[in-house]
Design a protein around this motif. Structure first.
Motif, short mmCIF file in Angstrom:
data_model
loop_
_atom_site.label_atom_id
_atom_site.label_comp_id
_atom_site.label_asym_id
_atom_site.label_seq_id
_atom_site.Cartn_x
_atom_site.Cartn_y
_atom_site.Cartn_z
N ALA A 278 0.89 -1.32 0.01
CA ALA A 278 -0.13 0.05 0.09
C ALA A 278 0.63 1.08 -0.18
O ALA A 278 0.65 2.12 -0.71
N ILE A 279 1.84 1.11 0.74
CA ILE A 279 2.74 2.21 0.72
C ILE A 279 3.50 2.57 -0.61
O ILE A 279 3.71 3.69 -1.00
N ASN A 280 3.97 1.42 -1.19
CA ASN A 280 4.50 1.69 -2.60
C ASN A 280 3.41 2.03 -3.43
O ASN A 280 3.81 2.96 -4.51
N THR A 281 2.17 1.69 -3.53
CA THR A 281 1.20 2.14 -4.32
C THR A 281 1.03 3.86 -4.07
O THR A 281 0.64 4.63 -4.98
N TYR A 282 0.92 4.03 -2.86
CA TYR A 282 0.72 5.67 -2.52
C TYR A 282 1.88 6.27 -3.13
O TYR A 282 1.64 7.49 -3.56
N LYS A 283 3.20 5.92 -3.12
CA LYS A 283 4.18 6.69 -3.79
C LYS A 283 3.97 6.58 -4.98
O LYS A 283 4.48 7.82 -5.57
N ARG A 284 3.59 5.63 -5.65
CA ARG A 284 3.52 5.81 -7.11
C ARG A 284 2.46 6.92 -7.58
O ARG A 284 2.68 7.39 -8.55
N LEU A 285 1.41 6.75 -6.84
CA LEU A 285 0.16 7.59 -6.94
C LEU A 285 0.66 9.25 -7.10
O LEU A 285 0.34 10.06 -7.55
N LEU A 286 1.53 9.48 -5.61
CA LEU A 286 2.16 10.74 -5.77
C LEU A 286 2.86 11.08 -6.76
O LEU A 286 3.01 12.41 -7.03
N ASP A 287 3.78 10.23 -7.07
CA ASP A 287 4.72 10.66 -8.33
C ASP A 287 4.10 10.97 -9.47
O ASP A 287 4.70 12.10 -10.11
N ASN A 288 3.02 10.32 -9.83
CA ASN A 288 2.37 10.66 -11.30
C ASN A 288 1.33 11.75 -11.15
O ASN A 288 0.58 11.95 -12.00
N HIS A 319 7.78 13.04 0.23
CA HIS A 319 7.28 14.03 -0.27
C HIS A 319 8.37 14.87 -0.58
O HIS A 319 8.24 16.04 -0.86
N TYR A 320 9.57 14.33 -0.55
CA TYR A 320 10.62 14.92 -1.25
C TYR A 320 10.77 14.80 -2.67
O TYR A 320 10.04 14.10 -3.34
N THR A 504 16.66 4.40 -2.46
CA THR A 504 16.65 5.13 -1.05
C THR A 504 15.45 4.97 -0.43
O THR A 504 15.16 4.44 0.55
N ILE A 505 14.21 5.00 -1.37
CA ILE A 505 12.79 4.81 -0.83
C ILE A 505 12.52 3.53 -0.50
O ILE A 505 12.10 3.21 0.53
N LYS A 506 12.79 2.74 -1.40
CA LYS A 506 12.56 1.08 -1.32
C LYS A 506 13.39 0.69 -0.03
O LYS A 506 12.82 -0.11 0.79
N ASP A 507 14.63 1.13 0.23
CA ASP A 507 15.44 0.55 1.26
C ASP A 507 14.79 1.22 2.65
O ASP A 507 14.90 0.21 3.76
N GLU A 508 14.27 2.21 2.63
CA GLU A 508 13.90 3.01 3.93
C GLU A 508 12.21 1.97 3.94
O GLU A 508 12.22 1.67 5.42
N ILE A 509 11.67 1.83 3.20
CA ILE A 509 10.54 1.15 3.43
C ILE A 509 10.74 -0.43 3.74
O ILE A 509 9.85 -1.03 4.83
N LYS A 510 11.69 -1.20 3.24
CA LYS A 510 12.16 -2.33 3.86
C LYS A 510 12.66 -2.28 5.14
O LYS A 510 12.44 -3.15 6.06
N GLN A 511 13.52 -1.37 5.63
CA GLN A 511 13.86 -1.20 6.95
C GLN A 511 12.68 -1.00 7.68
O GLN A 511 12.96 -1.57 9.08
#
Length: 623
Positions: A278-288, A319-320, A504-511
C-alpha cells in the motif's frame, strides 16, 4: 456494455477526436484504417474474410485512444459538479449518487441512466441491463429500494458486486473481498502443488519464487483500497491461512508447524507485506500526480486515505523531490562507452598522467558510509589538472554520487574551455556507464549528466571507460580516497541535497518492514524453540537452506521449529502416551530436538565429531 470495442461507431470516434484537436490528416488515415479492416477466420483449411465496418481492433496500439474519445463524450454529458459522480475504466462504468434519502439518489441515478442510453444510441452501442446492478449503501434500517429502469428493464439490487476485481458490499465491509481473493489464491496454490510432493518435485527455491510471484500478488491486488482489513484480526486470520499453506508447501513441513516458517523463508507476515504494498502504491500515485483525495474521505477516520497517511507519517522522504522522471526521456549519445572484462581492464596500463598533450585522464568515484554520501573527481592533463570532493547529505545513493561526480568533472572541463582533446573518464561503476550510454533515461540526475557530457563532446572526443575498483589503479585509488573525505565533510544547507533515488525509498520502506516484523516476533509468547534458533529476522537462514532438496528441508524445519516426530511433540499431539527420551532413558528427560542435538548422551560421539564438543550449551543460538 455489450461488445463495446467491437461495435463502437467509427464516425463518432473520428468526430470526437477531431473536436479534441487531433490533426486532420491523422484522422483521415485513422478512418481509412478503421473502415478497411479485414478480418480473416480459418477452419479446417478454409478461410473466410470480411471487412469490418464497426469498432476498433482489440489490442491495437491506437484502439484505446479511439475508445476513450467515446467515453470522454459521455463524461462531458454528465454535469461535473452535479449530485452524481461517474467513474469510467475501459468499458466498465460506475455511477454514484449521494443524497438525503433513497428517492433523491434514485432520481439522480435515473437521470444519468437516460443520458447514458442517449449516448449509447449516438455511438451505436448498447447497455446490458442483466449485467448492470444497483447497490444501496446506508446505515439506515428498513431501507426502501426505488425502481430504476434501463432500456425498459428494471435493474436488480444486490448486496455485493465485483467491480474491477474488488468485491464491494453494501455495508462497505471488506471481509467478503478478503474471502474471495484468498479463495482464488488458494486455488492457484493447489494447482501449483501438483508439481511437488513430499519426496519429489520442484526444489524449495523455485517453490518460494512461485509463491512470491503467483500467490501473493493475488492477495495484494488493489490492497490500498481495502488496507483497513490489515487492522482486523478476523481478516488477518483468513489471509494468514494462505501464507501458512504456501510456507508448508515450500518447506515440506508438518501440518502443526507454527508461523515462524515465514522467518525461515525470509517472508514478511502477510499484513506487513500488504502495508508495504500500500505504501508503494501511495508513492507511485504521488509520483504521477494521481493521488487525489475525495470529499469526505478525510472526515472518516477509518477511510483508506487516513489509514495510509497514518502508516506513511514516518516516511517524510515520500514528499521529497524524486530523482525518477515522470516520463522517460530519449537523449542521443554523442560520446563513447567502453566496458572491458576485468582481466583486460587490469592488464591495460592506467597511468594517471597521460603520455600526450592531446590526452586527458579523469577519474571519478562516489562513496557512502554511515548514512553519509560524497563524491570526488581528479583530472590529469599536461596543462590542466583539477580535483575536488563534496558532501552530498544522507539521502544520496552511491549510484547518484557516481553520476554526479562525472557531471561535475565534465562541467569543470567545460568551464575551462577544454577543446580538441581525447578525454577518457574512468568510472568504477558499470551501472553508471550503462545508464549514461543508454538512449532511454529515467533519472533526472542521469539526464543532466548526459547532456553535460554531450556538450563536452561537441569539441572533444569523450570516452567513458570502466576501471575495476580497489585494484591498485593509482588514479582510481586517489578518487576513492577523496570521495571518502567528501562523506566526512559537514553538510551544508538541507540534509537532502539531491532528489531522492528510488533505491533510497525502497530501502527505507524495507527497513521499516523489518523493524515492525522484529517487534512483532519479539512480543510473541509462543514458539520457544523457534525463538532460540531464530532470535532475529533476516535473510541469513534462507541463504543457508535454499539449495537443500525437499527431503532435507523437512528435517531442517523440524530442527528449527521443534515440530517434529519426536516423543515430546507427539505427546502434545496426544499421539504418544509419554514424552521421555528412549535413547538415553534418563529420568525426566523429554525427547525433544534440542535434547537430541545438544545433550543426549546417545549422540555424544556424533557431537564430538561434528562440533568438537561432547555436550553443548542449552541453546541453539550459537549454531
Amino acid at each position: 456494455m455489450d461488445a463495446a470495442f467491437s461495435t463502437a461507431n467509427i464516425t463518432s470516434m473520428i468526430r470526437n477526436l477531431t473536436i479534441k484537436g487531433a490533426p486532420v490528416q491523422t484522422m483521415i488515415w485513422a478512418e481509412d484504417m478503421l473502415r478497411n479492416m479485414e478480418v480473416t477466420a480459418s477452419l479446417n483449411g478454409k478461410e473466410v474474410s470480411k471487412k469490418n465496418k464497426r469498432g476498433t481492433p482489440q489490442g491495437g496500439v491506437g484502439s484505446i485512444h479511439f475508445w476513450n474519445s467515446c467515453k470522454d463524450d459521455l463524461h462531458d454529458r454528465i454535469p461535473e459538479n452535479g449530485p452524481t459522480e461517474l467513474n469510467v475504466f475501459a468499458d466498465d462504468l460506475l455511477d454514484m449518487a449521494v443524497g438525503i434519502d433513497e428517492d433523491t439518489c434514485a432520481r439522480n441515478i435515473q437521470r444519468d441512466v437516460k443520458i447514458m442510453e442517449t449516448w449509447a444510441k449516438d455511438h451505436s452501442l448498447r447497455f446490458n441491463p442483466q449485467k448492470t446492478k444497483l447497490m444501496m449503501c446506508t446505515r439506515r434500517k428498513n431501507v426502501k429500494k426505488p425502481k430504476i429502469m434501463m432500456c425498459g428493464v428494471e435493474l436488480e439490487y444486490v448486496s455485493s458486486y465485483k467491480y474491477l476485481g474488488v468485491t464491494i458490499t453494501e455495508t462497505l465491509n471488506w471481509k467478503e473481498h478478503v474471502k474471495n481473493v484468498t479463495q482464488k489464491a488458494t486455488y492457484t496454490l493447489i494447482n501449483a502443488r501438483k508439481m511437488i510432493s513430499r519426496s519429489w518435485g520442484l526444489n524449495p527455491e523455485i517453490c518460494r519464487w512461485m509463491y512470491i510471484s503467483l500467490i501473493r500478488p493475488i492477495m495484494a491486488y488493489a490492497n490500498l483500497v481495502w488496507i483497513r482489513s490489515t487492522e482486523f484480526k478476523s481478516h488477518k486470520t483468513i489471509l494468514n491461512k494462505v501464507q501458512r499453506k504456501g510456507c508448508m508447501t515450500v518447506l515440506n513441513a508438518m501440518h502443526t508447524t507454527p508461523t515462524p516458517m515465514e522467518l525461515m523463508l525470509n517472508l514478511e507476515p502477510i499484513d506487513i507485506f500488504l502495508k508495504t504494498q500500500a505504501i508503494n502504491t501511495y508513492k507511485r500515485l504521488l509520483d504521477n500526480g494521481n493521488w487525489r483525495v475525495k470529499e469526505g474521505e478525510i472526515i472518516d477516520v477509518d477511510s483508506h486515505v487516513n489509514i495510509v497517511k497514518r502508516i506513511t507519517r514516518r516516511f517524510e522522504f515520500l514528499h521529497y523531490p524524486r530523482d525518477k522522471l515522470l516520463n522517460t526521456e530519449f537523449i542521443s549519445t554523442n560520446f563513447n562507452t567502453e566496458i572491458l572484462s576485468r582481466k583486460e581492464a587490469n592488464n591495460r596500463a592506467h597511468r594517471p598522467m597521460p603520455s600526450h598533450a592531446w590526452q586527458i585522464n579523469c577519474y571519478t568515484d562516489g562513496s557512502r558510509f554511515d548514512n553519509r554520501s560524497g563524491y570526488a573527481y581528479i583530472i590529469f592533463g599536461e596543462s590542466f589538472r583539477k580535483q575536488d570532493f563534496k558532501h552530498l547529505g544522507r539521502e544520496a545513493f552511491v549510484f547518484q554520487s557516481e553520476i554526479l561526480a562525472v557531471q561535475e568533472a565534465a562541467h569543470e572541463m567545460l568551464i575551462h574551455e577544454i577543446e580538441d582533446k581525447d578525454i577518457r573518464i574512468h568510472i568504477d561503476n558499470q551501472a553508471a556507464i550503462k545508464t549514461l550510454g543508454s538512449y532511454r533515461i529515467r533519472s533526472k540526475i542521469a539526464a543532466g549528466c548526459k547532456m553535460m557530457i554531450n556538450k563536452l563532446s561537441e569539441k572533444n572526443n569523450v570516452t567513458l571507460t570502466w576501471i575495476p575498483g580497489h585494484s591498485n589503479h593509482k588514479g582510481n585509488e586517489i578518487a576513492d580516497r577523496l570521495a571518502k573525505r567528501g562523506t566526512n565533510l559537514k553538510a551544508e544547507g538541507p540534509l537532502s541535497i539531491l532528489p531522492i533515488a528510488e533505491a533510497t525509498i525502497k530501502d527505507e520502506i524495507k527497513q521499516w518492514s523489518n523493524k515492525v516484523q522484529q517487534i512483532v516476533w519479539r512480543r510473541r509468547t509462543d514458539c520457544r524453540q523457534s525463538k532460540m534458533a531464530m532470535p532475529k529476522i533476516g535473510n541469513h537462514i534462507w541463504k543457508q537452506i535454499r539449495k537443500h532438496p525437499r527431503r532435507k528441508m523437512n528435517i531442517i524445519t523440524q530442527i528449527l521449529t521443534g515440530h517434529t516426530t519426536l516423543k515430546r511433540h507427539l505427546n502434545v499431539m496426544t499421539i504418544e502416551d509419554e514424552s521421555l527420551c528412549q535413547q538415553c532413558m534418563e529420568d525426566n528427560t523429554e525427547e525433544t530436538m534440542e535434547h537430541f542435538i545438544l545433550q543426549c548422551p546417545a549422540f555424544a560421539r556424533n557431537r564430538q565429531n561434528i562440533f568438537g564438543k561432547i555436550y553443548m550449551e542449552n541453546s541453539l543460538r550459537s549454531r
